[in-house]
Write a protein that holds these residues in place. Structure first.
Motif, PDB file in Angstrom:
ATOM      1  N   ARG A   1      -9.144  39.822  59.757  1.00 39.33           N
ATOM      2  CA  ARG A   1      -9.306  38.377  59.969  1.00 39.33           C
ATOM      3  C   ARG A   1      -8.407  37.578  59.041  1.00 39.33           C
ATOM      4  O   ARG A   1      -7.831  36.559  59.446  1.00 39.33           O
ATOM      5  CB  ARG A   1     -10.768  37.988  59.773  1.00 39.33           C
ATOM      6  CG  ARG A   1     -11.676  38.402  60.933  1.00 39.33           C
ATOM      7  CD  ARG A   1     -13.032  37.725  60.828  1.00 39.33           C
ATOM      8  NE  ARG A   1     -13.773  38.225  59.683  1.00 39.33           N
ATOM      9  CZ  ARG A   1     -14.633  39.234  59.732  1.00 39.33           C
ATOM     10  NH1 ARG A   1     -14.835  39.857  60.882  1.00 39.33           N
ATOM     11  NH2 ARG A   1     -15.295  39.622  58.661  1.00 39.33           N
ATOM     12  N   CYS A   2      -8.264  38.028  57.803  1.00 39.83           N
ATOM     13  CA  CYS A   2      -7.369  37.323  56.875  1.00 39.83           C
ATOM     14  C   CYS A   2      -5.922  37.399  57.358  1.00 39.83           C
ATOM     15  O   CYS A   2      -5.193  36.402  57.299  1.00 39.83           O
ATOM     16  CB  CYS A   2      -7.499  37.916  55.476  1.00 39.83           C
ATOM     17  SG  CYS A   2      -9.067  37.558  54.651  1.00 39.83           S
ATOM     18  N   ASP A   3      -5.505  38.572  57.834  1.00 38.64           N
ATOM     19  CA  ASP A   3      -4.139  38.695  58.350  1.00 38.64           C
ATOM     20  C   ASP A   3      -3.920  37.790  59.554  1.00 38.64           C
ATOM     21  O   ASP A   3      -2.868  37.144  59.681  1.00 38.64           O
ATOM     22  CB  ASP A   3      -3.864  40.157  58.734  1.00 38.64           C
ATOM     23  CG  ASP A   3      -3.777  41.067  57.520  1.00 38.64           C
ATOM     24  OD1 ASP A   3      -3.579  40.525  56.417  1.00 38.64           O
ATOM     25  OD2 ASP A   3      -3.922  42.289  57.677  1.00 38.64           O
ATOM     26  N   GLN A   4      -4.909  37.708  60.440  1.00 42.40           N
ATOM     27  CA  GLN A   4      -4.773  36.828  61.593  1.00 42.40           C
ATOM     28  C   GLN A   4      -4.690  35.368  61.170  1.00 42.40           C
ATOM     29  O   GLN A   4      -3.904  34.594  61.722  1.00 42.40           O
ATOM     30  CB  GLN A   4      -5.946  37.050  62.540  1.00 42.40           C
ATOM     31  CG  GLN A   4      -5.955  38.426  63.205  1.00 42.40           C
ATOM     32  CD  GLN A   4      -7.193  38.646  64.045  1.00 42.40           C
ATOM     33  OE1 GLN A   4      -8.143  37.840  64.020  1.00 42.40           O
ATOM     34  NE2 GLN A   4      -7.213  39.735  64.813  1.00 42.40           N
ATOM     35  N   ARG A   5      -5.495  35.008  60.179  1.00 47.04           N
ATOM     36  CA  ARG A   5      -5.461  33.623  59.718  1.00 47.04           C
ATOM     37  C   ARG A   5      -4.117  33.283  59.078  1.00 47.04           C
ATOM     38  O   ARG A   5      -3.552  32.211  59.324  1.00 47.04           O
ATOM     39  CB  ARG A   5      -6.587  33.398  58.702  1.00 47.04           C
ATOM     40  CG  ARG A   5      -6.795  31.946  58.310  1.00 47.04           C
ATOM     41  CD  ARG A   5      -7.977  31.829  57.363  1.00 47.04           C
ATOM     42  NE  ARG A   5      -9.171  32.419  57.972  1.00 47.04           N
ATOM     43  CZ  ARG A   5     -10.308  32.610  57.301  1.00 47.04           C
ATOM     44  NH1 ARG A   5     -10.389  32.273  56.013  1.00 47.04           N
ATOM     45  NH2 ARG A   5     -11.354  33.138  57.910  1.00 47.04           N
ATOM     46  N   VAL A   6      -3.596  34.216  58.279  1.00 46.13           N
ATOM     47  CA  VAL A   6      -2.277  33.993  57.670  1.00 46.13           C
ATOM     48  C   VAL A   6      -1.204  33.895  58.745  1.00 46.13           C
ATOM     49  O   VAL A   6      -0.290  33.070  58.669  1.00 46.13           O
ATOM     50  CB  VAL A   6      -1.960  35.125  56.671  1.00 46.13           C
ATOM     51  CG1 VAL A   6      -0.515  35.040  56.203  1.00 46.13           C
ATOM     52  CG2 VAL A   6      -2.892  35.050  55.474  1.00 46.13           C
TER      53      VAL A   6
ATOM     54  N   GLU B   1     -12.541  44.775  58.555  1.00 46.73           N
ATOM     55  CA  GLU B   1     -12.598  43.640  59.475  1.00 46.73           C
ATOM     56  C   GLU B   1     -12.245  42.337  58.764  1.00 46.73           C
ATOM     57  O   GLU B   1     -11.570  41.480  59.331  1.00 46.73           O
ATOM     58  CB  GLU B   1     -13.996  43.560  60.083  1.00 46.73           C
ATOM     59  CG  GLU B   1     -14.326  44.731  61.010  1.00 46.73           C
ATOM     60  CD  GLU B   1     -15.764  44.677  61.504  1.00 46.73           C
ATOM     61  OE1 GLU B   1     -16.507  43.775  61.047  1.00 46.73           O
ATOM     62  OE2 GLU B   1     -16.126  45.524  62.345  1.00 46.73           O
ATOM     63  N   ASP B   2     -12.692  42.191  57.522  1.00 48.05           N
ATOM     64  CA  ASP B   2     -12.326  40.988  56.755  1.00 48.05           C
ATOM     65  C   ASP B   2     -10.816  40.918  56.534  1.00 48.05           C
ATOM     66  O   ASP B   2     -10.213  39.836  56.638  1.00 48.05           O
ATOM     67  CB  ASP B   2     -13.056  40.984  55.410  1.00 48.05           C
ATOM     68  CG  ASP B   2     -14.554  40.783  55.572  1.00 48.05           C
ATOM     69  OD1 ASP B   2     -14.971  40.326  56.649  1.00 48.05           O
ATOM     70  OD2 ASP B   2     -15.299  41.109  54.622  1.00 48.05           O
ATOM     71  N   LEU B   3     -10.199  42.060  56.227  1.00 43.05           N
ATOM     72  CA  LEU B   3      -8.745  42.077  56.036  1.00 43.05           C
ATOM     73  C   LEU B   3      -8.011  41.713  57.321  1.00 43.05           C
ATOM     74  O   LEU B   3      -7.017  40.982  57.298  1.00 43.05           O
ATOM     75  CB  LEU B   3      -8.305  43.458  55.544  1.00 43.05           C
ATOM     76  CG  LEU B   3      -8.692  43.817  54.103  1.00 43.05           C
ATOM     77  CD1 LEU B   3      -8.274  45.250  53.794  1.00 43.05           C
ATOM     78  CD2 LEU B   3      -8.039  42.861  53.109  1.00 43.05           C
TER      79      LEU B   3
END
Length: 338
Positions: A107-112, A103-105
């Motif tokens: 969210r990071c992809d969405q933020r990028v 889930e953290d990954l």
């Protein structure tokens, strides 16, 4: 390690007899040397000595194995026991941990992705504003020249030419007004107004549009707006160029500027309908007049020339989109599903 010396070791009996025999032979040899005996006797005594040693070695019993005991010293700790196998609760914790990392990954992809979309949008806005400023500089120069020409005309100049020049100036000033609004941000360009996560509009297959206008500002703005909506857009800067485009392919909708040098939009529309009947029977494009004059008399002239609608200049991007969608509504396949 050391040899266990728990009991005293004694020489075996054959070895003791061999040693006694060798001692006796040694004494006999010394006596013979003293008496002056020849070397043959000495060799005999030497052979007897070696023979006794060989017999003693053959008669010796087998040596028992030596017992080795560990030397005194620090004792090593016993080997550590193997860790217990994970129970069902440990597996569940590991699964939850992996799920949290996934889930953290995400969210990071969405933020990028949002950051990349914002950067691309900022670059597009910067490029559009740079293009707007370039066109603004190009448009101001001819306007200034036209104003100077009007000031130099004699007082008895023909009023018709003065009115036509003033109408052209009014149209160009309206274009510049829309351009300045786009730069100031009062109505952002379509690229800036679109949300970052919005999907790309579907391509309107077979929907071919033509923009006929001698003003570069109108051409650029209209083309960008319609291409963002998924239409295939072509442009022309004169009536003759528009008719040449029609000789190649038919069009679904045409935005026709009325006031153009040479062949105006009304005359171009008349010839357009004649070419359509000759080359594309049964196909009729939608002709929309672009003009600042939209009086009742003007609308009659437009209808007589074969025009279907008009759009007052200066127009806003959303007004253009609404007009095109009214005449060319999206099909069921082109409507985005939620």
């Amino acid at each position: 390690m050391r040899v266990d010396n728990g009991r005293q070791r004694r020489l075996p009996v054959p070895l003791r007899w061999a040693l006694l025999i060798q001692l006796a032979l040694l004494l006999a040899g010394l006596a013979l040397l003293a008496l002056g005996a020849g070397p043959g006797w000495l060799l005999l005594l030497l052979a007897l000595s070696l023979g006794s040693v060989a017999v003693a070695a053959w008669a010796l019993p087998a040596e028992p194995p030596v017992r080795l005991t560990p030397a005194a010293g620090p004792r090593l700790p016993p080997p550590a026991a193997a860790p217990p196998a994970p129970t069902g609760g440990g597996d569940e914790q590991l699964r939850r941990r992996l799920q949290s990392l996934e889930e953290d990954l995400v969210r990071c992809d969405q933020r990028v992705g949002r950051l990349a979309a914002g950067r691309a949008r900022a670059r597009e806005e910067s490029r559009l504003k740079s293009d707007y400023l370039t066109l603004l500089g190009r448009e101001l120069r001819p306007l200034r020249e036209q104003v100077e020409a009007l000031l130099q005309e004699p007082a008895d100049a023909a009023p018709g030419s003065r009115r036509a020049t003033l109408e052209e100036l009014r149209d160009r000033l309206g274009d510049l007004e829309v351009l300045l609004e786009g730069i100031a941000g009062s109505e952002p360009p379509p690229a800036a107004a679109a949300p970052a996560a919005a999907p790309a509009p579907p391509l309107r297959r077979g929907r071919r549009l033509l923009i006929v206008d001698d003003g570069p500002v109108n051409l650029m703005l209209a083309r960008q707006v319609l291409e963002r909506e998924g239409y295939e857009v072509r442009t022309a800067t004169s009536g003759a160029e528009a008719l040449a485009c029609l000789e190649q392919v038919p069009f679904d909708l045409v935005l026709m500027d009325i006031f153009m040098p040479g062949m105006d939009g009304v005359e171009t529309s008349r010839r357009w309908r004649d070419v359509e009947i000759e080359r594309y029977p049964g196909q009729r494009s939608v002709l929309v007049a672009l003009t600042a004059n939209a009086s009742a008399e003007d609308r009659k002239r437009f209808v007589a020339a074969g025009l279907d609608d008009y759009l007052a200049k200066p127009y806003r991007p959303q007004q253009l989109i609404d007009l095109v969608n009214r005449w060319l509504p999206p099909s069921r396949e082109e409507v985005p599903h939620p």
